[in-house]
Every structure is written in structure tokens, then in C-alpha cells.
Write an enzyme that holds these catalytic residues in place. Structure first.
Site, short mmCIF file in Angstrom:
data_model
loop_
_atom_site.label_atom_id
_atom_site.label_comp_id
_atom_site.label_asym_id
_atom_site.label_seq_id
_atom_site.Cartn_x
_atom_site.Cartn_y
_atom_site.Cartn_z
N ALA A 226 -35.41 -31.16 -9.36
CA ALA A 226 -35.31 -29.78 -9.80
C ALA A 226 -34.91 -28.88 -8.64
CB ALA A 226 -36.64 -29.31 -10.39
N SER A 227 -34.38 -27.71 -8.98
CA SER A 227 -33.99 -26.71 -7.99
C SER A 227 -33.04 -27.35 -6.98
CB SER A 227 -35.23 -26.11 -7.33
OG SER A 227 -34.88 -24.96 -6.59
N GLY A 228 -33.43 -27.43 -5.70
CA GLY A 228 -32.58 -28.06 -4.70
C GLY A 228 -32.28 -29.51 -5.03
#
Length: 242
Positions: free
Chosen positions: A96-98
Site C-alpha cells: 500500500a501507499s509507497g
């Protein structure tokens, strides 16, 4: 690195599929054993790219995200790698995210149905100890600066309204870049990416429906896809883990 041989009737074969293990928070530099250090992982991808015996790369991602700059460094190396050979992302429990940032440009993204992914967003964190120092400890700090932004980020005072607006603008710029990377990698419009972004988290199954991933499966599925993309016939190849 360690290797695992796949031997068919033809015996040993020099075809290799590199599996780059990216696990932990994403940080700049080398990182630790439990972090994704941008320099260390970028170097692993670079080595796999430059090795002519490596016919495809699988990026195994298990990360909740981290530094935007560090993610961009790894993203750039993925960009260079996919120009020379297939690159497949394999998402573990969390990407998730990065973790999604470094995966979004790969040729194919494989996620487990229960993978936690998405979280396309950005945030900034600022810590101040002004109340603690002044009211609790009775410590007051007087600062002399060369300009009004020279002490930006110090712990002894809160942000001014102007400084807050400036930092929000920087966070917005990071988010805009993130959306652009996803749009480019997934062949989506930035408007659509924004509509499903904003930090929203999805399961792998939901991400498949939204167009954020391509296939549901595990690491073996990703390796199989990489093998087919590299036009490797049969089981005569070796899996090399970085």
C-alpha cells in the site's frame, strides 16, 4: 542472493528469473534488514537489469509504504528495468501507499485476494513540543534567525499559517506525482486515479476490479507470468532471489 533450480529434461539452463525482495517500510539509503532501503533495492533491481542471464524480474513487495522520495528512487529503477526485460510485481500481505508506488509501473501486477493495497495518497507529519517545553517543563527558547523560515521545523514553536500552507502545498505536489505515476503505469486517467485515491485502501480483489492490479495469485503465479513474458519454454530456468 540465493538460487533455486528448475530442471527440465534438457537439464541445467542459464535462463534466470530474478526475484527482488522488497519488505518493510520504505526509507532512503541502505535501510535495515526489515526495511526497504531505496539504495539497496534499487541496486538489486539494477544488478538484475544488467545481468544478461536474467530474462525477467519479479518484484516481491510487502510494504505499508514510507518515504515518497525513496519510493521515487525505486520507481525510477523499475522504469529502467522494464525497458530491457519484463518486470512483474508480486504483492504480499500489504503493498500500500509507497508499496503500490514502486509496483505501479511494472508490466503486470499480481496480488493475493486479501492483499491490502491502494492507499494512493500522501501526508506530512510535523511534531512540536512547544506546550511540553513551555508549560510542563518551564523551558523557553529564544531564537534569532536570518529570515522568517530559517527555523522552520524546530520543536519549540508551532507552525505559522503561512508555513502550514507551504507544507500543504508540498504534500499536494507529492500526491500529484503519485497520481501521475499510477496513471502512467496503469494506463488510467489522472482524474480516475484521483477518484479512487485519496488514501483509500482496497483488498486485492477490489483492486482487481478497479484496475489497480491485473491478476490474483501468489509469488509462484508471478514467476510463471514472468517466465511466459520472457518466452522461456518448459521448466529450464533458475529463480534467483535478491
Amino acid at each position: 542472493y540465493a538460487s533455486k533450480s528448475k530442471l527440465g529434461e534438457g537439464g541445467y539452463n542459464d535462463n534466470k528469473i530474478a526475484v527482488v525482495i522488497a519488505q518493510g517500510d520504505i526509507v532512503s539509503g541502505q535501510g535495515s534488514e526489515y526495511q526497504i532501503g531505496s539504495e539497496r533495492i534499487a541496486e538489486a533491481i539494477r544488478q538484475a537489469r544488467k545481468n544478461d542471464k536474467v530474462k525477467a524480474i519479479v518484484l516481491r513487495v510487502n510494504s505499508p509504504g514510507g518515504s515518497a522520495l525513496a519510493s521515487e528512487v525505486i520507481w525510477r529503477e523499475v522504469d529502467l528495468a522494464r525497458q530491457t526485460k519484463p518486470v512483474v510485481a508480486s504483492m504480499g500481505n500489504v503493498a500500500a501507499s509507497g508499496g503500490y508506488y514502486i509496483s505501479c509501473l511494472t508490466d503486470t501486477i499480481v496480488a493475493q485476494p486479501t492483499t491490502i493495497t491502494g492507499s494512493i495518497g500522501a501526508f506530512g507529519l510535523f511534531f512540536t513540543a512547544e506546550d511540553l517545553l513551555n508549560n510542563t517543563l518551564g523551558v523557553n527558547i529564544e531564537t534569532v534567525t536570518t529570515n522568517k523560515y530559517a527555523d522552520l521545523g524546530t520543536l519549540d514553536r508551532s507552525l505559522t499559517d503561512g508555513e502550514t500552507r507551504m507544507l500543504i502545498k508540498q504534500v499536494d505536489q507529492v500526491y500529484a506525482t503519485f497520481k501521475k505515476r499510477v496513471a502512467e503505469g496503469r494506463n488510467l486517467s489522472e482524474r480516475y486515479v484521483d477518484s479512487i485515491g485519496g488514501g483509500h485502501v482496497y483488498s486485492g480483489r477490489d483492486a482487481l476490479e478497479l484496475g489497480l492490479v491485473d491478476v490474483l495469485g501468489g509469488l509462484e503465479t508471478a514467476i510463471s507470468i514472468a517466465k511466459d513474458m520472457a518466452n522461456i519454454e518448459g521448466d529450464e530456468y533458475r529463480v534467483v532471489e535478491y
